[in-house]
Scaffold this motif. Structure first.
Motif: not given
Lengths: 340, 340
Positions: A166, A169, A300, A306
């Motif tokens: 995470a 991203q 996301g 995501l």
């Protein structure tokens, strides 16, 4: 309904490395009804996280040691099966801290202990990962400590994991160069090809710190503005050595240290030379950011922008082995235990 | 007026420990007049500071390496002897970066390179110490990084030195408990009896890190809220281990590291466990705080409430030895060289 609730108890405190002998499988009778304000939750998923190692020890940590002979602490996502609280009804999907067991009775009147979630747009398990504590951990350390600006370079260790994936991203979404550090060629390929990081350094291919440093240097030719430390040695040293002036280091996990061995930071003088800010944090102490973070993370995941990966062990009996593997980096992405 | 200007040049870069062989005494002809906008300053005092060791090396530091064959960089306090600039006249007391030499020609038109000071209420030498860069360093790290609140405990290493002595006294003025770390019983007595710290730990009396830790624990029974790291190993480790949750560590100097040997930080996981913020800084990068800091520091020195001590070497020829002694902690208070 089942008559028993299988649990994994903390049986003994490790003196050094944790092992299966420190856990014990137990069964307790499953309540067939609940008192006023209570809810019985059947857990679908148990989250396994590095912080649990700290709780197993008596050693000074940011939290109380976990009591012996009780089910290990842990985040869970599941479904209400019995409710004596107006806000919850059977079938509701909920997230809480149910522990290493198949069911838990929750005093739902206490604020925050049980949270209803929408599992139609976001998979239930994601609430233990990208849209849960690991995701918010990534968000807090990146946004509030590293304070990334477009064009900067952000490095994150354990890059294929629940937090690290995470971090990179979210950094890319802010116009940064995202560089991961991960263990093994397969994880590194995933980080670059599937998560979209700009580069990933395989620390297992660089046993020598100098070699690791050079690989990281090659991947961060403009230096490093934000380093998200998520693993511990040996990446801390190499990461800090690449920091640009006024760089920020967010420290949220040091897995390698959870077994008790010290992890010396080889060149703390770099903190001065590069005027770094190094800050440790525990995301549960920053509840004020959760709503904002979860909005971005949830959007996301729902949109597919995501991405994350899960390693899922089957059955509560598998939890100790999966947890010990997590401490050694054997998982690939978020480590879960599926309980139904 | 003299015909020569004696200087100490950087003759070679140390590979490891610095020694007298890295310096060279030289003489240059003294200018008998100055161009438009220039001022000739006769230095009364040269300041010796740990940062100079960093400039001697090629190694990555926060500043460019000092050029070989030129007078070493250094802060100076002195008196204008010739002036071709409207703002300065012979006899004016001034502070600047004149270097390791008896005189310097300064392009006074450049803003900030030469500052007139009032040496009637404050001794001229204090502008190189408590009311100069070391004092502002103390002020910035304490006020802006440690952010002390009344009742908190502040620990500072190299407590009898130019920076450390100001840190503790400024902390006391803010209602804090001030605890010093210094080398030797005499320095510790001075820190407590003359500077008014609440306690001082003699690290030379505790060769074993565990013993040092216990002494520091005894002196900081409520834990440590702010740690001003001013020396380097071994105090960093002990200091960090006593930190309370959300403690702040200001890192402004690591003398022990200036000779090139690494100083591992033994337990960086404490940064996470205690959610510390560790921040390095260079005071010359925070010029915006200087006026506020100098007001408090100057008022304290003029009133006699901010005390300090000086070790004064005599003559420019003595500068290298005095500097090498400083790196080993042989000075007591601010290390100066008196040049007239």
């Amino acid at each position: 309904m089942s008559q028993v609730n299988k649990q994994i108890l903390l049986a003994a405190r490790p003196d050094g490395e944790a092992s299966a002998a420190h856990f014990k499988l137990a069964e307790s009778p499953l309540p067939q009804n609940v008192s006023d304000g209570q809810v019985l939750v059947r857990h679908h998923y148990l989250s396994l996280d590095p912080y649990m190692r700290g709780r197993m020890s008596e050693a000074k940590s940011y939290a109380q040691p976990h009591p012996l002979g009780t089910p290990m602490i842990g985040g869970t996502a599941g479904e209400v099966v019995l409710s004596n609280h107006a806000s919850f009804k059977p079938g509701d999907k909920v997230v809480g801290m149910g522990g290493w067991q198949q069911y838990s009775v929750v005093d739902a009147a206490q604020p925050g202990v049980l949270r209803k979630v929408d599992a139609t747009r976001i998979p239930l398990s994601a609430y233990l990962g990208a849209v849960g504590m690991p995701g918010v951990t990534a968000w807090y350390g990146l946004v509030k400590i590293c304070e990334p600006k477009a064009g900067q370079t952000i490095v994150v260790s354990a890059a294929s994991g629940a937090v690290g994936s995470a971090v990179g991203q979210l950094a890319k979404a802010r116009g940064c160069r995202a560089v991961g550090i991960a263990g093994g060629a397969e994880k590194c390929r995933y980080v670059v090809d599937e998560l979209g990081f700009d580069a990933c350094v395989d620390y297992k291919a660089h046993a020598d710190p100098k070699s690791l440093y050079l690989a990281l240097k090659e991947a961060t030719q403009q230096g490093v503005d934000g380093h998200f430390e998520n693993a511990g040695n040996p990446t801390v040293g190499g990461g800090v050595a690449r920091m640009n002036a006024f760089g920020r280091v967010a420290v949220c996990g040091m897995i390698s240290g959870y077994d008790g061995q010290p992890i010396p930071l080889a060149h703390p003088q770099l903190i001065l030379q590069s005027r770094l800010r190094v800050e440790g944090f525990i995301v549960s102490e920053h509840m004020e950011v959760w709503p904002e973070a979860l909005r971005e993370l949830g959007a996301g995941v729902a949109a597919g922008t995501l991405r994350y990966r899960e390693t899922v062990a089957q059955g509560i009996e598998a939890a100790p082995e999966a947890f010990l593997g997590l401490l050694k980096g054997k998982n690939f992405g978020k480590q879960l235990v599926k309980l139904v």
